[in-house]
Design a protein around this motif. Sequence first.
Motif, PDB file in Angstrom:
ATOM      1  N   MET A   1       0.850  -1.186   0.000  1.00 15.11           N
ATOM      2  CA  MET A   1       0.000   0.000   0.000  1.00 15.11           C
ATOM      3  C   MET A   1       0.892   1.244   0.000  1.00 15.11           C
ATOM      4  O   MET A   1       1.130   1.871   1.029  1.00 15.11           O
ATOM      5  CB  MET A   1      -0.929   0.011   1.219  1.00 15.11           C
ATOM      6  CG  MET A   1      -2.010   1.074   1.174  1.00 15.11           C
ATOM      7  SD  MET A   1      -3.189   0.939   2.526  1.00 15.11           S
ATOM      8  CE  MET A   1      -2.149   1.292   3.944  1.00 15.11           C
ATOM      9  N   ASP A   2       1.413   1.567  -1.190  1.00 13.85           N
ATOM     10  CA  ASP A   2       2.362   2.677  -1.305  1.00 13.85           C
ATOM     11  C   ASP A   2       1.679   4.001  -1.644  1.00 13.85           C
ATOM     12  O   ASP A   2       2.051   5.047  -1.125  1.00 13.85           O
ATOM     13  CB  ASP A   2       3.401   2.354  -2.377  1.00 13.85           C
ATOM     14  CG  ASP A   2       4.219   1.119  -2.028  1.00 13.85           C
ATOM     15  OD1 ASP A   2       4.548   0.976  -0.836  1.00 13.85           O
ATOM     16  OD2 ASP A   2       4.494   0.313  -2.924  1.00 13.85           O
ATOM     17  N   GLU A   3       0.696   3.956  -2.533  1.00  9.83           N
ATOM     18  CA  GLU A   3       0.023   5.179  -2.995  1.00  9.83           C
ATOM     19  C   GLU A   3      -1.435   5.146  -2.537  1.00  9.83           C
ATOM     20  O   GLU A   3      -2.194   4.251  -2.919  1.00  9.83           O
ATOM     21  CB  GLU A   3       0.077   5.269  -4.516  1.00  9.83           C
ATOM     22  CG  GLU A   3       1.486   5.304  -5.094  1.00  9.83           C
ATOM     23  CD  GLU A   3       1.997   6.725  -5.267  1.00  9.83           C
ATOM     24  OE1 GLU A   3       1.216   7.669  -5.027  1.00  9.83           O
ATOM     25  OE2 GLU A   3       3.167   6.874  -5.644  1.00  9.83           O
ATOM     26  N   LEU A  21      -1.759   6.974   7.849  1.00 11.28           N
ATOM     27  CA  LEU A  21      -1.285   6.531   6.540  1.00 11.28           C
ATOM     28  C   LEU A  21       0.095   7.114   6.237  1.00 11.28           C
ATOM     29  O   LEU A  21       1.014   6.412   5.814  1.00 11.28           O
ATOM     30  CB  LEU A  21      -2.268   6.952   5.456  1.00 11.28           C
ATOM     31  CG  LEU A  21      -3.612   6.214   5.421  1.00 11.28           C
ATOM     32  CD1 LEU A  21      -4.624   7.004   4.609  1.00 11.28           C
ATOM     33  CD2 LEU A  21      -3.430   4.812   4.834  1.00 11.28           C
ATOM     34  N   ALA A  26       3.070   5.504   3.664  1.00 14.20           N
ATOM     35  CA  ALA A  26       2.354   5.632   2.393  1.00 14.20           C
ATOM     36  C   ALA A  26       2.519   7.041   1.829  1.00 14.20           C
ATOM     37  O   ALA A  26       2.653   8.016   2.575  1.00 14.20           O
ATOM     38  CB  ALA A  26       0.869   5.328   2.584  1.00 14.20           C
TER      39      ALA A  26
END
Length: 308
Positions: A1-3, A21, A26
Motif C-alpha cells: 500500500m504505497d500510494e 497513513l 504511504a
Amino acid sequence: MDEVCVIGGSRYFGRRLIERLRDAGAKVTVINRGSTPPPPGVEHLVADRDDEAALRAALGDRRFDVVIDQICYTPVQAAVAKRVFAGRTGRYVLTSTIEVYQSLHADAPLAESAVDPADVAVDLELPWSDPQFAEGRYAEGKRQAEAVLLVDPAFPTVAVRTAHVLGGGAEDFTGRLAHYVERIRAGEPIAVHAEARPSSFVEYEEIADFLLWTAAADFTGPVNACSDGEFGVAQLADRIGRAIGGTNGGELRLRTAPEPSPFSFGHYYGMDNSLARELGYRFSHTSDWLPQIVAEAVAEAVATTGTR
C-alpha cells in the motif's frame, strides 16, 4: 500500500487516518475543495468531487493502490467516483454509516446482511445536488452510494458502516457530545424518546485505526465498525452527570420530547461486529474508552467557561 488517495477527511477521525497513513510510510494524496488543509507531509489536490471534469483534471494520470472516500453521501457522487477511479485504483474504501440501518427495527445486533446493496434501488434522477434534499435523506443517500459502488464494482470495494463516533474533544466538529455536557452542566433537561433504546458507538481514534487496517486488507463488501458494548442516552447522561460532580444525570435530566437529542433513538440501533472479528480485527469495549472520553469533554467545557 504505497500510494493512497483520501477524498475529504481533513477533519476529525479523517485527519487521524491521513496522519496514520503518512506515518506508516504511504504516499498520501488528499482531495478536497481547499477549505481545510490536510496534515503536513501529504500531497493536496483541490477539486470539487461533484465536478467530474475538474476531478479528472486534478488527478491527471495519477494511480493509487487504495482510495479512501470519506465524503461520499449520494449515489450521484458514487457514480462519478466509479467512473473517475476505474482503472486508477486497486481498492476502494467507502466510509459508510450505521444510518443505513435507520429504517430497520430489530431486537438484536444487525449484521451486514440486514442491508444488502444488491437489494437497494438506485435513483440517480432525484435532486441529490440539492443540499437540503440530500441532508434530509442522508441514510438513503448512503445506502444508494453503497449500491452504486458495490454492485457490479469497477474495482474491489469495501463499505465501512461506521457506528456513532465519540471522542476527539475540540476536534469533534459535530458538537453532539458537547451538547449533552453543556445541558447537564447547566441543569437543563435532555430531550429523549419516550422509550429511548441503545445503539452502537466507536471511539474516534479506533475508527481511524480500523480504516487504516481495512485499506491494507483484501476483503470486500460491507463491514460493520463498532465497539463492543452498546449503551443508550440515559447511560450517557448518567456518565456525564457523574463526571461533572456526582449527579445522576440519567435520572434527573431526561425528558420526553418530539425532537430528541442526537444520541436518543426510538428503536434499537445496534450493530454486530463479528464479521470484522472473523476478518482479524478486534474492536475495544465501550467501557475501555467512554469514561476517558466523557472526562475529556467535561474538562474542555470547564476550561472554556472557567466554571465547573
